[in-house]
Design an enzyme around this catalytic site. Sequence first.
Site, short mmCIF file in Angstrom:
data_model
loop_
_atom_site.label_atom_id
_atom_site.label_comp_id
_atom_site.label_asym_id
_atom_site.label_seq_id
_atom_site.Cartn_x
_atom_site.Cartn_y
_atom_site.Cartn_z
N ILE A 11 1.06 -1.26 0.35
CA ILE A 11 0.12 -0.25 0.12
C ILE A 11 1.03 1.00 0.10
O ILE A 11 0.24 1.81 -0.31
CB ILE A 11 -0.95 0.05 1.33
N HIS B 233 5.59 -12.18 5.53
CA HIS B 233 5.68 -12.21 4.39
C HIS B 233 6.96 -11.64 3.98
O HIS B 233 7.54 -11.35 4.60
CB HIS B 233 4.67 -10.42 3.50
N ASN C 120 11.53 -8.93 6.64
CA ASN C 120 11.69 -8.15 8.54
C ASN C 120 10.90 -8.83 9.16
O ASN C 120 10.27 -9.76 9.85
CB ASN C 120 10.74 -7.08 8.20
N GLY D 18 11.55 -4.15 12.14
CA GLY D 18 10.74 -3.60 11.55
C GLY D 18 9.64 -4.26 11.32
O GLY D 18 8.73 -3.40 10.48
N GLN D 19 9.40 -5.55 11.60
CA GLN D 19 8.42 -6.44 11.53
C GLN D 19 7.01 -5.77 11.99
O GLN D 19 6.40 -5.02 13.23
CB GLN D 19 8.14 -8.06 11.93
N HIS E 231 8.81 -9.14 0.79
CA HIS E 231 8.77 -8.21 0.44
C HIS E 231 9.53 -7.86 -1.11
O HIS E 231 10.60 -8.63 -0.76
CB HIS E 231 9.80 -6.65 0.86
#
Length: 137
Positions: A31, A100, A87, A93-94, A102
């Site tokens: 997003i 998931h 992450n 940083g998750q 990136h």
Amino acid sequence: MDNCIFCKIVNKEIPAKTIYEDKDIISFLDISQATKGHCLVVLKKHFDDITSTDDEKLAKAILIAKKIAIRQLKTLDGIIGVNIINNTLEGAGQTIMHTHIHIIPRYKDDKLVIGFPNNFGKNSDEELDILVKKLKI
Ligand code: AMP
Ligand code: ZN
């Protein structure tokens, strides 16, 4: 899993710009588009993070990530590389606790900062040997 954004996307309770879907995996545009074409590969089954994720499904996810990276490199104007990143846990940083990956296209001067400090030579050989002992699997 209640209140998990990615579970809601999997269950079509909230929309996503989907680029791939099969029985185990869905992939859609992130997003916030760290760079143009930034995609996420998400396992349909909820696992909090990579360490608790089913091996077979995780292997499938990384293969889909590879396919998306190849597609990005073929189709996105100006692309010069791709970062494939996971992450794991908040400390890294998750922010969404649903496994998931990136896939982030890179462009000249894209201002995205993913860097490692150059610590070459800063660890003694003994320190490195201790790490090897701890990390051997
Ligand atoms: P991470 O910080 O590794 O957990 O990544 C979570 C990512 O999910 C961030 O890059 C967010 O921009 C992205 N994200 C959050 N909500 C949505 C959503 N509804 N649709 C697509 N991507 C999202
Ligand atoms: Zn979930």
